[in-house]
Design an enzyme around this catalytic site. Sequence first.
Site, mmCIF file in Angstrom:
data_model
loop_
_atom_site.group_PDB
_atom_site.id
_atom_site.type_symbol
_atom_site.label_atom_id
_atom_site.label_comp_id
_atom_site.label_asym_id
_atom_site.label_seq_id
_atom_site.Cartn_x
_atom_site.Cartn_y
_atom_site.Cartn_z
ATOM 1 N N ASP A 1 -4.925 2.132 13.493
ATOM 2 C CA ASP A 1 -3.781 2.838 12.838
ATOM 3 C C ASP A 1 -4.352 4.049 12.592
ATOM 4 O O ASP A 1 -4.937 4.917 13.425
ATOM 5 C CB ASP A 1 -3.666 2.055 11.276
ATOM 6 N N ARG B 1 0.853 -0.942 0.035
ATOM 7 C CA ARG B 1 -0.106 -0.050 0.113
ATOM 8 C C ARG B 1 0.832 1.209 0.051
ATOM 9 O O ARG B 1 1.770 1.507 0.986
ATOM 10 C CB ARG B 1 -0.889 0.242 1.299
#
Length: 628
Positions: free
Chosen positions: A496, A198
């Site tokens: 996160d 990512r």
Amino acid sequence: MTNNITINLGLLESYSDVYTAEVLAALSALAHFNKEIKQAMTARIQRRAERRQQKKRIAFLDPESFIPRTNIKVQDARDGKFEGAIIPPDLQRQWIQGTGPAAKPNAPVESSIRNVAYALLSGADGWMFDAEDALGQVQTMSLDNQRNLKLAISKDPIFLQVAEVVAAEMNRWSMSFFGQSIVTDWREQLRFTTKIFRARGLHLDDRHMLDADGVAMAASIVDMTLYVVNNYQALQNGGSSIVLYLPKIQTAGEAALWNDMLTALEDHLGLNAGTIKVYVLVEQLEATHQLMEIRAALGKHFVGYNTGRWDYINSVADAMAWDTTFINPDIEAITMTYGYMRIYEDRVRRAVNTPDLNGNFALWQGGMEPNIPVGSEQGVTASMKKAVAGAEREQREGASGKWVAHWKMVNIVRPVWEKVGQPNQLGREFPRLTYTQQDADRLILIEPAPTTIRGARNLLSVAIQYGNAFGQGMQAAALKPADFFGNDDILYLMEDMATGEIRLSILWEWVHKGARLSDDDVQTGTKAGDIFSMELFERLLEEEYEKLLQAGNKDVFDTSKTTTLPIAREIAVAYIHSEEKLPWFIDLLNINLNNTNLEVAKERINLYIETFKKDGKRITENLDTVKQ
């Protein structure tokens, strides 16, 4: 040629294995996209400001218009009149994808690369190595992340030595938890998991690189180029696809920009068009209005969508910041079956199951499971039951797999799909997407749910803890509200960047839109129907912050209590006090990376807020190294 890029702090030499000649040539060839990305981000902020000023909701595109940067008409995209991708063999079964960074903060390679070993030995069908929300950005972590991936994908002896040790450690845990080993042949196991990467979103800048004009290079260009160029040959030689996750895309025009960058990189490397495959994380409300258009814009590169939770909630809150009637409830109530979340998920599964010109469908990868099986026996049992139930729901609804945030969860959740046995749910029949006003209204559907002091404490405690973890270099951290420290029945959740974003976003709503509490609270003396005021926020802030100061080193590092924790508090206060909702909490964190001086932090926070108020400009560059 590298005359159009500059790399700071002597990193060209110390990371010559990452910044290879081939990488530098590719970066130079793609550097011109930096200006276009900055223009796209300016357009984002302008759309956001226009919605606020005109009190305007996001709408569907004109079906007769064309997707920017393409010759595809919007209606044709919706009808599937475009050429999409054939799903490659190693992506056809992705029951469980793990997610996490490939590096640790301030750690030598032998320790840092253990993250990759855990991931590739976990038994996950794929592992999305994160350069964005879960990867710390202190010092040179973004480059350590790239280095570790290159060592692992090329099966460097350093990585293999670490992997053998990690396999034994994983088996010791699994024997105690499952009563059996989960790694039988560690070398063979390393071949099982598809490597996925990512990149950082278009809205973020790299901290180490400038373009020819001295402007910070978009992190998307850097991440994509470093990963692909350093690993494409090893991946292809091993029979693996080159796969990226693309985050935070808001429009089909932005997707088309990504497509142009991907194509340019393929051309530069002599790869066939569509060689690089991409999933798109649907994290933005605007994107749910353009799902087929985004699919069409990415064409042969696009393989699937992922439906996350945290980022999407934040995007809806941000898009509706101007609407005083739109107020989210406690975060715990906003599950994937809640109001606008349920509608969002339904639109995604309809979009992937609409065929393209050649009858190809796309994948739907479900959301992330944040639970970790660490705690009391009762707590773990209850949480794992909840995790499995969530996976079963997504499988029933049509997802071909889901994410987990920790390797220990792979073999707990994967059996949900294993029992069914289907490699995927490509082409499962669902109604085609429609584009009515009712559809648009349902995408912002608020349903009755609790708004409580307990919920506010949870939001505030974890938001400050997350900001502190970010400053310590841990953008993925196991957290829970301070009131539950020491209570092993309440498990830590892997959180996160999106955690901090949405928690402060909801608190901002409650303060500035006058949310009314749904329950009485004895401790504060508030009653159901009372307004959540700034004064109440300030009281809870003092109480929750004091709990963090008094917490043990296990939950709040002692060294952080006079360094990054006060800065995290200052950022939270500035965010909540701002009359205009700030576009990205991460901006305030990024400009304070590697800074532990509270007074410096206050100056930077004030600079950001004043700059944004004055001309709508975000400060995204590295303030330590970029020319002032």
